[in-house]
Design a protein around this motif. Structure first.
Motif, mmCIF file in Angstrom:
data_model
loop_
_atom_site.group_PDB
_atom_site.id
_atom_site.type_symbol
_atom_site.label_atom_id
_atom_site.label_comp_id
_atom_site.label_asym_id
_atom_site.label_seq_id
_atom_site.Cartn_x
_atom_site.Cartn_y
_atom_site.Cartn_z
ATOM 1 N N ALA A 57 2.514 -86.388 39.630
ATOM 2 C CA ALA A 57 3.252 -85.717 40.706
ATOM 3 C C ALA A 57 2.470 -84.523 41.241
ATOM 4 O O ALA A 57 2.404 -84.306 42.459
ATOM 5 N N ARG A 58 1.885 -83.755 40.355
ATOM 6 C CA ARG A 58 1.118 -82.570 40.762
ATOM 7 C C ARG A 58 -0.070 -82.971 41.626
ATOM 8 O O ARG A 58 -0.357 -82.342 42.654
ATOM 9 N N SER A 59 -0.754 -84.015 41.235
ATOM 10 C CA SER A 59 -1.886 -84.499 42.012
ATOM 11 C C SER A 59 -1.441 -84.927 43.413
ATOM 12 O O SER A 59 -2.096 -84.616 44.406
ATOM 13 N N ARG A 63 -2.466 -83.230 47.048
ATOM 14 C CA ARG A 63 -3.015 -84.019 48.162
ATOM 15 C C ARG A 63 -2.173 -83.840 49.421
ATOM 16 O O ARG A 63 -2.695 -83.714 50.525
ATOM 17 N N LEU A 64 -0.848 -83.832 49.258
ATOM 18 C CA LEU A 64 0.054 -83.618 50.391
ATOM 19 C C LEU A 64 -0.243 -82.273 51.057
ATOM 20 O O LEU A 64 -0.374 -82.192 52.276
ATOM 21 N N GLY A 65 -0.370 -81.232 50.255
ATOM 22 C CA GLY A 65 -0.675 -79.905 50.792
ATOM 23 C C GLY A 65 -1.994 -79.877 51.531
ATOM 24 O O GLY A 65 -2.116 -79.265 52.601
ATOM 25 N N ALA A 66 -3.002 -80.546 50.975
ATOM 26 C CA ALA A 66 -4.319 -80.579 51.614
ATOM 27 C C ALA A 66 -4.274 -81.363 52.924
ATOM 28 O O ALA A 66 -4.797 -80.904 53.948
ATOM 29 N N GLU A 67 -3.648 -82.536 52.911
ATOM 30 C CA GLU A 67 -3.586 -83.382 54.104
ATOM 31 C C GLU A 67 -2.834 -82.712 55.247
ATOM 32 O O GLU A 67 -3.179 -82.885 56.411
ATOM 33 N N LEU A 68 -1.793 -81.950 54.918
ATOM 34 C CA LEU A 68 -0.984 -81.298 55.948
ATOM 35 C C LEU A 68 -1.454 -79.885 56.263
ATOM 36 O O LEU A 68 -0.872 -79.212 57.097
ATOM 37 N N GLY A 69 -2.506 -79.435 55.575
ATOM 38 C CA GLY A 69 -3.027 -78.100 55.813
ATOM 39 C C GLY A 69 -2.066 -77.000 55.386
ATOM 40 O O GLY A 69 -2.013 -75.940 56.009
ATOM 41 N N LEU A 70 -1.314 -77.243 54.332
ATOM 42 C CA LEU A 70 -0.305 -76.282 53.882
ATOM 43 C C LEU A 70 -0.851 -75.228 52.922
ATOM 44 O O LEU A 70 -0.163 -74.267 52.604
ATOM 45 N N GLY A 71 -2.056 -75.425 52.436
ATOM 46 C CA GLY A 71 -2.621 -74.513 51.451
ATOM 47 C C GLY A 71 -2.333 -75.019 50.044
ATOM 48 O O GLY A 71 -1.921 -76.162 49.842
ATOM 49 N N GLU A 72 -2.539 -74.144 49.084
ATOM 50 C CA GLU A 72 -2.336 -74.520 47.686
ATOM 51 C C GLU A 72 -0.875 -74.333 47.285
ATOM 52 O O GLU A 72 -0.235 -73.370 47.693
ATOM 53 N N SER A 73 -0.414 -75.235 46.463
ATOM 54 C CA SER A 73 0.966 -75.177 45.974
ATOM 55 C C SER A 73 1.129 -74.021 44.981
ATOM 56 O O SER A 73 0.272 -73.791 44.138
ATOM 57 N N ILE A 74 2.233 -73.332 45.100
ATOM 58 C CA ILE A 74 2.566 -72.251 44.169
ATOM 59 C C ILE A 74 3.572 -72.746 43.142
ATOM 60 O O ILE A 74 3.428 -72.509 41.956
#
Length: 126
Positions: A57-59, A63-74
């Motif tokens: 799930a974390r991976s 990837r979702l954050g990177a693809e959408l340009g959201l930055g790193e997950s906190i």
């Protein structure tokens, strides 16, 4: 990981669970490859299964954050009908996971997770 470090991590997880009692029913430190580092979970949860699934799930969230340009997950919070799952990175290779009861006090839990992440970083990363 030496046994004294392992005991420190388990002690930190237990302390966290006590501070947010009775909302938290499990806490784990998981490696990105899905192996558990340390855990304190109730009997209804298999730490190895939780660890493997959280790593996947974390991976996916990364990837979702990177693809959408959201930055790193906190932190990721997923509420299910029977429990709530909170997943937060400690470092590049370690993930903190907490399993809460339904409708927990998320404000308190999120505050305590930040404190726990700081403590675990000092034990495991620095």
């Amino acid at each position: 990981m030496s046994s004294s470090v392992g005991k420190e991590v388990v002690d930190a997880l237990e302390e966290f669970m006590n501070r947010v009692f009775p909302d938290i029913v499990g806490a784990l430190v998981v490696r990105r490859d899905g192996l558990p580092v340390a855990f304190k979970v109730g009997g209804e949860f298999n730490a190895k299964v939780v660890s493997a699934m959280v790593a996947i799930a974390r991976s996916t969230m990364d990837r979702l954050g990177a693809e959408l340009g959201l930055g790193e997950s906190i932190i990721s919070v997923s509420q299910y009908t029977r429990n709530t799952l909170l997943v937060a990175p400690i470092s590049k290779d370690l993930i903190l996971t907490a399993i809460a009861k339904p409708d927990p006090n998320l404000g308190l839990i999120l505050l305590e997770i930040e404190k726990l992440k700081d403590k675990l970083t000092k034990i495991l990363v620095e």
